[in-house]
Design a protein around this motif. Structure first.
Motif, PDB file in Angstrom:
ATOM      1  N   SER A 247       5.458  -3.253   9.614  1.00 34.72           N
ATOM      2  CA  SER A 247       4.720  -3.301  10.870  1.00 34.72           C
ATOM      3  C   SER A 247       4.972  -4.642  11.549  1.00 34.72           C
TER       4      SER A 247
ATOM      5  N   ARG B 149      -4.690 -10.594   4.894  1.00 28.33           N
ATOM      6  CA  ARG B 149      -4.003  -9.319   4.704  1.00 28.33           C
ATOM      7  C   ARG B 149      -3.204  -9.414   3.408  1.00 28.33           C
TER       8      ARG B 149
ATOM      9  N   ASN C  94      -3.720  -8.368  15.123  1.00 22.93           N
ATOM     10  CA  ASN C  94      -2.267  -8.427  15.129  1.00 22.93           C
ATOM     11  C   ASN C  94      -1.699  -9.532  16.001  1.00 22.93           C
TER      12      ASN C  94
ATOM     13  N   VAL D  30      -1.336 -13.924   5.450  1.00 25.24           N
ATOM     14  CA  VAL D  30      -0.600 -12.786   4.903  1.00 25.24           C
ATOM     15  C   VAL D  30      -0.110 -13.144   3.504  1.00 25.24           C
TER      16      VAL D  30
ATOM     17  N   GLN E 261       1.521 -11.702  -0.331  1.00 24.88           N
ATOM     18  CA  GLN E 261       2.284 -10.616  -0.956  1.00 24.88           C
ATOM     19  C   GLN E 261       1.544  -9.923  -2.100  1.00 24.88           C
TER      20      GLN E 261
ATOM     21  N   ARG F 110      -1.159  -7.862  -0.130  1.00 19.96           N
ATOM     22  CA  ARG F 110      -0.062  -6.936  -0.422  1.00 19.96           C
ATOM     23  C   ARG F 110       0.828  -6.708   0.784  1.00 19.96           C
ATOM     24  N   THR F 111       1.111  -7.796   1.482  1.00 21.00           N
ATOM     25  CA  THR F 111       1.948  -7.736   2.669  1.00 21.00           C
ATOM     26  C   THR F 111       2.945  -8.887   2.594  1.00 21.00           C
TER      27      THR F 111
ATOM     28  N   VAL G 262       6.492  -7.454   8.992  1.00 21.32           N
ATOM     29  CA  VAL G 262       5.925  -7.582   7.652  1.00 21.32           C
ATOM     30  C   VAL G 262       5.941  -6.217   6.982  1.00 21.32           C
ATOM     31  N   ARG G 263       6.029  -6.270   5.660  1.00 20.64           N
ATOM     32  CA  ARG G 263       6.072  -5.021   4.916  1.00 20.64           C
ATOM     33  C   ARG G 263       4.790  -4.867   4.111  1.00 20.64           C
ATOM     34  N   ASP G 264       4.143  -3.744   4.304  1.00 20.54           N
ATOM     35  CA  ASP G 264       2.967  -3.374   3.532  1.00 20.54           C
ATOM     36  C   ASP G 264       3.480  -2.872   2.186  1.00 20.54           C
TER      37      ASP G 264
END
Lengths: 88, 450
Positions: free
Chosen positions: B103, B78, B2, B32, B34, B80-81, B94-96
């Protein structure tokens, strides 16, 4: 091993799940283009496919309101279209 | 991971190249993305696990993927974020996507490589179900989704219409017609610019050959006027060249397109952020030059961050010069492509009152005219009274048209960024997503202003 293909629920009706699909892809596969009531006379629908337009937002039980075009479809998902609550 | 040395948002060619360059210099990188697999819409990876035919990766992309694998554990991916925001304290939200939860990530520097966003000509009826962006349709075709309508019409302007038509024809679902408002294949001095990019020329000719072989009419100078009807039974009205007669095509699906623009809506500006975070843009997110230039662009963005860290490799200047040359070349090619596809869309003064500009709240040209009477109001009034650029898409879909309309009326361009600025969340994000305890640092402590 079950012979029944995995499904998710779209407005209460089962729709086939294909691995790797988003909710929007799975719905188009099933021939669903109109995603229910939108604002005023407008309809909810798939448009940009990339999360930009927000026109395909659906309600997924347990997840809340999400873009159908970005959200991976999962067997057993309970998805509802339109804005049934009329709160927006 | 993180708190890596660097965050890279966007796992297309620009983002992956930036991540590789940073990692090769010893940085830990969190990449990251999407989507569920790396690769932008062009380089969409195979192997999503699906049984459907997905598109095979290009050689360029495979090389880049191999380079990334070779960098061992320094790049963490990472999937799907999606980026949601960067707050004043340097917290990246960021959105999971799979869990719809927000998060927090921290890094002293970041690269935004979020690609391009499609432009669409606003035509009456573009809000109907069954009308979509060409890129949206392309995602379905590449995903192996059988289209629910036999008759598909592609309309608007730009190279993507040609490419998509050829992809559809190859997949056995030829469009009924391509209505290209420009005249890209006429003899034109701008076409000489393409000689510098023979690969583009070959690609275009190959697509044209496929369309000819499959009998798909590619109608140049054909301008879509409106779409009407019901899902599955749409009527596409268009004009051919200077002929004032309106012609019609039946269609089950219609895809619209009018070029690409950087996907930078609402992102924090490049440079030093108020929080102290260093930000660079790369690839189409910075300047739309296509996937071939994106790799060079990603590496340059990484080099810029590395030089700010004082980690300049001895050969950095030479490599940077090489990548700059690649960008310059693609800039010249893109200029040629843009002039070849140059399209005259109707002047805003002629737009009909019923034309929907804001797709989120169904606000029309008539509504905008009513707000304007008798004078052009401030951006605030346009938004608060007119309710333009206020919907869930945050102005992504109407901002350009509204500004064009206002500029036309005033006789001077309406200032960019006056209707939309930098603010987060960059996507509508449910408050519950902020409340859910997600990343190691936990959820954001407060809900940002929208």
């Amino acid at each position: 091993m079950s012979a029944t293909p995995p499904t998710f629920l779209w407005n209460g009706l089962p729709v086939a799940v294909v691995d790797g699909d988003t909710i929007a892809m799975a719905l188009v596969r099933a021939g669903v283009i109109d995603l229910g009531a939108g604002v005023g006379t407008k309809r909810s629908r798939y448009f940009c496919g990339s999360g930009a337009c927000q026109n395909c937002v659906v309600e997924v039980k347990g997840l809340g309101r999400v873009e159908a075009c970005l959200t991976p479809v999962v067997a057993g998902m309970d998805v509802a279209g339109g804005r049934e609550n009329g709160d927006e | 991971m993180n708190s890596p040395d660097a965050l890279v948002f966007g796992g297309g060619p620009a983002g992956v190249a930036a991540a590789c360059e940073l990692a090769a210099a010893g940085c830990s990188v969190l990449l990251v993305h999407q989507d569920g697999a790396l690769g932008g819409p062009v380089h969409r990876h195979e192997g999503d696990g699906g049984a459907s035919p997905r598109v095979a990766p290009s050689r360029r992309w495979r090389r880049l993927a191999a380079e990334m694998d070779g960098l061992g554990g320094r790049i963490t991916v990472r999937l799907r974020t999606a980026f949601v925001g960067l707050d004043g304290e340097g917290k990246f939200l960021v959105r999971d996507m799979a869990r719809n939860a927000v998060s927090v990530l921290r890094a002293p520097r970041a690269v935004f490589a979020l690609g391009a966003v499609e432009q669409v000509p606003p035509v009456p009826g573009w809000q109907l179900p069954g009308v979509m962006m060409a890129g949206g349709l392309q995602l379905l075709v590449k995903g192996g989704v059988p289209l629910p309508a036999k008759r598909v019409v592609l309309a608007g302007s730009g190279p993507l219409l040609l490419a998509l038509a050829a992809q559809m024809a190859r997949a056995g679902h030829s469009p009924v017609a391509v209505l290209e408002a420009g005249r890209p294949f006429r003899v034109h001095p701008a076409g000489l610019g393409l000689l510098e990019g023979p690969e583009y020329l070959w690609e275009a000719l190959r697509y044209q050959a496929i369309l000819r072989a499959c009998g798909v009419p590619y109608r140049m100078g054909a301008r879509v006027v409106s779409v009407d009807g019901a899902p599955g039974a749409l009527d596409v009205a268009f004009r051919a060249g200077a002929d004032p007669t309106i012609q019609h095509l039946d269609a089950g699906l219609v895809a619209l397109h009018d070029g690409l623009a950087p996907n930078d809506h609402g992102l924090p500006r490049a440079g030093l952020h108020a929080s102290g975070v260093r930000i660079q843009y790369a690839g189409d997110c910075r300047e739309v030059l296509g996937g071939r230039a994106a790799i060079a662009g990603g590496r340059l963005a990484a080099l810029a961050l590395l030089s700010e860290m004082g980690r300049t490799a001895p050969d950095a200047a030479g490599r940077a010069a090489k990548w700059e040359r690649i960008l310059s070349r693609h800039r010249r090619i893109q200029r040629a492509v843009t002039s070849l596809f140059a399209t005259e869309w109707p002047a805003p003064a002629t737009w009909p009152d019923h034309l929907v500009l804001c797709r989120c709240e169904n606000r029309t040209v008539g509504d905008l005219r009513a707000v304007l009477d008798p004078r052009v109001p401030s951006p605030k009034e346009i938004k608060l009274v007119g309710r333009f650029c206020m919907g869930e898409c945050q102005g992504r879909l109407c901002e350009r048209s509204v500004r064009r309309f206002l500029g036309d009326r005033e006789g001077v361009p309406y200032p960019a960024k006056s209707l939309v600025g930098e603010r987060w969340p960059v996507r509508p994000t449910p408050i519950t997503a902020f409340l859910d305890d997600a990343g190691a640092e936990g959820a954001a402590s407060s809900v940002p202003p929208t």
